[in-house]
Design a protein around this motif. Structure first.
Motif, short mmCIF file in Angstrom:
data_model
loop_
_atom_site.label_atom_id
_atom_site.label_comp_id
_atom_site.label_asym_id
_atom_site.label_seq_id
_atom_site.Cartn_x
_atom_site.Cartn_y
_atom_site.Cartn_z
N THR A 47 0.83 -1.21 0.00
CA THR A 47 0.00 0.00 0.00
C THR A 47 0.87 1.26 0.00
O THR A 47 0.55 2.25 -0.68
CB THR A 47 -0.93 -0.01 1.24
N ASN A 51 0.66 4.20 -2.68
CA ASN A 51 0.44 5.60 -2.26
C ASN A 51 1.53 6.52 -2.81
O ASN A 51 1.25 7.65 -3.22
CB ASN A 51 0.40 5.71 -0.73
N LEU A 56 0.40 10.41 -3.23
CA LEU A 56 -0.20 10.74 -1.93
C LEU A 56 0.82 10.78 -0.80
O LEU A 56 0.58 11.42 0.22
CB LEU A 56 -1.27 9.70 -1.57
N LEU A 57 1.91 10.07 -0.95
CA LEU A 57 2.88 9.94 0.14
C LEU A 57 4.27 10.27 -0.38
O LEU A 57 4.80 9.57 -1.26
CB LEU A 57 2.83 8.50 0.69
N ARG A 88 -3.05 13.97 -10.39
CA ARG A 88 -3.64 12.76 -9.81
C ARG A 88 -5.09 12.62 -10.27
O ARG A 88 -5.54 11.52 -10.60
CB ARG A 88 -3.56 12.83 -8.28
N ALA A 89 -5.80 13.75 -10.29
CA ALA A 89 -7.20 13.70 -10.72
C ALA A 89 -7.32 13.21 -12.16
O ALA A 89 -8.23 12.45 -12.48
CB ALA A 89 -7.82 15.09 -10.59
N TYR A 94 -7.57 5.27 -8.47
CA TYR A 94 -7.10 4.50 -7.30
C TYR A 94 -8.31 3.81 -6.67
O TYR A 94 -9.26 4.46 -6.25
CB TYR A 94 -6.44 5.46 -6.31
N PHE A 96 -9.29 1.87 -3.53
CA PHE A 96 -8.78 1.61 -2.18
C PHE A 96 -9.34 0.29 -1.64
O PHE A 96 -10.43 -0.14 -2.02
CB PHE A 96 -9.18 2.74 -1.23
N HIS A 100 -13.54 3.59 0.27
CA HIS A 100 -13.56 5.02 0.60
C HIS A 100 -14.51 5.81 -0.29
O HIS A 100 -14.12 6.76 -0.97
CB HIS A 100 -12.15 5.61 0.52
N LEU A 101 -15.78 5.38 -0.27
CA LEU A 101 -16.80 6.18 -0.97
C LEU A 101 -17.32 7.23 0.02
O LEU A 101 -17.32 7.00 1.23
CB LEU A 101 -17.96 5.28 -1.41
N LEU A 102 -17.77 8.36 -0.51
CA LEU A 102 -18.34 9.38 0.38
C LEU A 102 -19.77 8.99 0.74
O LEU A 102 -20.63 8.84 -0.13
CB LEU A 102 -18.35 10.75 -0.31
N MET A 113 -17.64 12.77 -8.85
CA MET A 113 -16.70 13.61 -8.09
C MET A 113 -15.32 13.78 -8.75
O MET A 113 -14.85 14.91 -8.92
CB MET A 113 -16.56 13.09 -6.67
N PRO A 114 -14.63 12.68 -9.12
CA PRO A 114 -13.31 12.89 -9.74
C PRO A 114 -13.39 13.65 -11.07
O PRO A 114 -12.43 14.34 -11.45
CB PRO A 114 -12.76 11.48 -9.95
N ARG A 162 -15.63 4.80 -10.22
CA ARG A 162 -15.07 6.11 -9.85
C ARG A 162 -13.61 6.23 -10.30
O ARG A 162 -13.19 7.28 -10.80
CB ARG A 162 -15.16 6.29 -8.32
N TYR B 3 -19.27 23.19 -8.31
CA TYR B 3 -19.30 21.83 -7.78
C TYR B 3 -18.98 21.85 -6.28
O TYR B 3 -19.58 21.10 -5.50
CB TYR B 3 -18.32 20.95 -8.54
N ASP B 316 -13.56 12.17 4.88
CA ASP B 316 -14.18 12.61 3.62
C ASP B 316 -13.26 13.58 2.88
O ASP B 316 -13.10 13.50 1.66
CB ASP B 316 -15.52 13.32 3.90
N ILE B 319 -10.52 11.68 1.33
CA ILE B 319 -10.97 10.98 0.12
C ILE B 319 -11.00 11.95 -1.06
O ILE B 319 -10.50 11.65 -2.15
CB ILE B 319 -12.38 10.35 0.33
N LEU B 323 -8.66 11.91 -4.53
CA LEU B 323 -9.22 11.85 -5.90
C LEU B 323 -8.83 13.06 -6.73
O LEU B 323 -9.32 13.24 -7.84
CB LEU B 323 -10.75 11.75 -5.83
N GLY B 324 -8.02 13.91 -6.17
CA GLY B 324 -7.53 15.06 -6.94
C GLY B 324 -8.08 16.39 -6.49
O GLY B 324 -7.74 17.42 -7.07
N VAL B 409 -2.88 10.34 3.83
CA VAL B 409 -2.50 8.95 4.11
C VAL B 409 -2.88 8.57 5.53
O VAL B 409 -3.40 7.48 5.78
CB VAL B 409 -0.98 8.76 3.86
#
Lengths: 234, 415
Positions: A47, A51, A56-57, A88-89, A94, A96, A100-102, A113-114, A162, B3, B316, B319, B323-324, B409
């Motif tokens: 992981t 990341n 992200l890391l 990244r967008a 990614y 997970f 990790h859905l909202l 969303m993305p 997603r 948005y 949230d 997340i 996702l950017g 992270v």
């Protein structure tokens, strides 16, 4: 898009001050369209590696390169954070392990969303594209459901939709089949692989599931922080 | 950006309690300010409206000048005492006086004050070229003793019409004394509304008031009865005289003369009403400070609500970032929420504030007969937008900064 790692090292420091090196990869290159399975026991650094590749890391040392025009001659972590977020967008999908859905958004809104962050598609196309993706993963009838009303497998499919929202050239998946039965796991895996093949995307899947090895041409093992191909360093 | 607005809205809907409570506190703060300013404005305009027709000077017994003005102009409180009718006769004959109006009080019918006066009362105007302030709706003005003309509100509340007869009771207001005079009055006319407390009064000749008291043996068992008896006594006395001098110099001369007099005093209602406005301004300042205090509390409530929501929503945020979504984007979303909350509060506060002002104004008008016209205060708008929205931004800054600094992270992979 191809991916290259150079002199990558990552060290975790515990609150007590103890350090532990989890990654040590002198050089690794993956070509566009390749599908790679990363195997390793829990805590082996799979992981962490995903990341770092996702931006992200920040690694302790080393460089990550995407072969993309957006990046120019700069490595991923040499970019400003805003630029890395935007990249990244657009370039990374990614999935997970925990999806990790909202929770406050519906399945459709989670997929949209993305798109809103990446701005690859015009806003008027977001909903139809998201609906098409949900249809592709077999959830067209669940577009208005919130994650709490979906099963684990359905949530994973929403997470896949997603991740594919912006047709990213790099798709990362962390233990995607961990919570599924073998048949469902294989079906989901094939869905990801077929989609990546169609889009020419690079697929990196981290999993400790031995059954998945049969589905990949290239399987790498992460041991003591090093990537091993068969018994030798990759 | 749009948005981000949408996501903020969805997040707020997911936490309705954390959204509604701070919005309600903001609304209360705004409502308090709106109600205070709208009522102050209404009272000010109402007092001006109610006192406009009554000339420039009030001549009455010596004593509290504000009490004399309030009792004569707004029919509030008790009269000071009486002055001889000759005072009116002298003023009416004075070349410096354009109009003199005698007023004799002391009786009531069903709580509506009886006012003994003459035709000069119906010559009063709000200003020089304005139409007559008291005009007939139906019937005619009184021409003889024991004929009565009713104010519009008095006619409505008493249920009397032209041609009806009634008996007046002793005392200024309903309940002061129960004795009913033997004399029978006949309603000869009803006035149009004048937007003054005098709409609630009943008019007759001064002579009627005197005669009614001559004919009745009145009790003298308390102070108020004594005053009432003196007020409407049979010895040709008046409660006060309204005077419209021909000019400013003449007004000053009359003021000076009555200042030196030992029998009566002259007061300018405008000055007395101005004194009330000063009191009103002080009240406004105090209540305005309370409004700011409540707004400060509202800011803290918005801050606490947003801070707790941000803490619970860190995953949230992580997340979205994974996702950017940029740091700026999540910062903006939290600020939008703060602005949404204060916006809802500001809008709700306006509605509540004007509603409260309208209800309080209507209640007070019913109690005092002084009109309190509530109007939309456009001049207040800039403050009522800038203040709560500034509070919202200030209250949202720290939670927004917290969202800005979320470690992706750490929040997504706690193990």
């Amino acid at each position: 898009m191809s991916l290259r790692l150079d002199n990558l090292r990552h060290i975790y420091t515990s609150p007590a001050g103890e350090t532990r090196q989890v990654l040590d990869i002198p050089h690794w290159r993956v070509e566009a369209g390749q599908q790679v399975l990363l195997r390793g026991v829990s805590g082996s650094g799979k992981t962490t590696l995903l990341n770092i590749i996702a931006g992200l890391l920040h690694p302790t040392q080393g460089q990550v390169w995407y072969d993309l025009r957006d990046m120019g001659e700069q490595s991923l972590y040499a970019l400003r954070e805003e630029t890395r977020d935007r990249l990244r967008a657009r370039a990374v999908g990614y999935i997970f392990q925990n999806h990790h859905l909202l929770a406050s958004l519906t399945a459709l809104e989670n997929v949209v969303m993305p798109m809103a962050f990446a701005r690859v598609h015009p806003a008027r196309e977001w909903r139809p594209l998201a609906l098409a993706l949900l249809e592709k993963v077999g959830l067209a009838d669940f577009a208005d459901y919130r994650p709490a009303k979906l099963s684990t497998g359905q949530r994973l499919r929403v997470a896949i939709a997603r991740a594919l929202a912006n047709r990213p050239p790099l798709l990362l998946a962390d233990e995607p089949t961990a919570a599924l039965d073998p048949a469902s796991g294989e079906a989901v895996m094939r869905l990801m692989q077929d989609t990546c093949r169609q889009q020419g995307a690079l697929l990196l899947v981290a999993s400790h599931d031995p059954a998945l090895a049969a589905l990949f041409d290239c399987t790498l093992h992460l041991q003591a922080g090093q990537l091993m191909l068969g018994g030798s360093v990759a | 950006m749009i948005y981000d607005f949408g996501l903020s809205w969805r997040a707020m809907r997911a936490h309705p309690v954390q959204t509604l409570i701070p919005a309600c506190v903001v609304a209360l703060a705004i409502a308090l300010s709106v109600a205070v300013f709208a009522l102050s404005d209404g009272i000010r305009r109402g007092l001006i409206l109610a006192s406009d027709p009554f000339g420039v000077l009030v001549i009455g017994a010596k004593g509290d000048s504000q009490q004399l003005a309030l009792n004569t102009i707004l029919l509030q409180g008790l009269p000071l005492g009486t002055i001889p009718y000759t005072t009116y006769e002298t003023l009416a004959a004075d070349s410096r006086v354009q109009l003199a109006v005698p007023l004799a009080k002391g009786d009531n019918i069903g709580g509506a004050p009886m006012i003994g006066t003459n035709a000069s009362f119906f010559q009063l105007r709000r200003s020089l070229n304005a139409p007559l302030a008291f005009q007939l709706l139906e019937g005619e003005l009184f021409d003889a003793d024991f004929e009565a003309v009713l104010g519009s509100r008095a006619a409505r509340s008493l249920g009397l019409r032209v041609g009806d007869e009634f008996q007046a009771a002793h005392g200024f207001r309903f309940g002061l004394a129960g004795d009913t005079h033997e004399a029978h009055y006949t309603v000869v006319g009803i006035l149009e509304p004048s937007q003054t407390p005098y709409d609630g009064a009943v008019y007759t000749t001064v002579g009627s008031i005197w005669k009614a008291h001559e004919e009745t043996e009145l009790p003298t068992n308390n102070v108020i009865d004594s005053l009432s008896r003196e007020q409407a006594g049979a010895d040709e006395r008046l409660t006060s005289v309204l005077v419209l001098p021909v000019g400013f110099i003449e007004q000053n001369q009359l003021m000076q003369e009555y200042y030196l007099s030992t029998d009566a005093q002259a007061v300018a209602p405008g000055e007395q009403i101005g004194g009330l406005f000063d009191l009103l301004r002080q009240g406004e300042r105090v209540l305005g400070a309370v409004g700011y205090l409540v707004l400060g509390m509202a800011a803290l409530t918005v801050f606490l609500a947003l801070y707790s929501v941000t803490l619970t929503r860190q995953q949230d945020v992580a997340i979205m970032r994974s996702l950017g979504g940029s740091r700026v984007s999540v910062f903006r979303m939290v600020l939008f929420e703060a602005l949404f909350i204060t916006l809802i509060g500001a809008l709700l506060g306006r509605v509540l504030g004007y509603l409260a002002a309208f209800l309080i104004g209507a209640f007070y008008t019913q109690q005092s007969a002084i009109p309190i016209p509530i109007r939309y205060l456009m001049t207040l708008e800039p403050v009522l937008w800038v203040l709560p929205l500034s509070v919202g931004i200030l209250a949202g800054l720290l939670p927004a900064a917290r969202a800005y600094r979320v470690d992706i992270v750490e929040k997504l992979f706690p193990s």
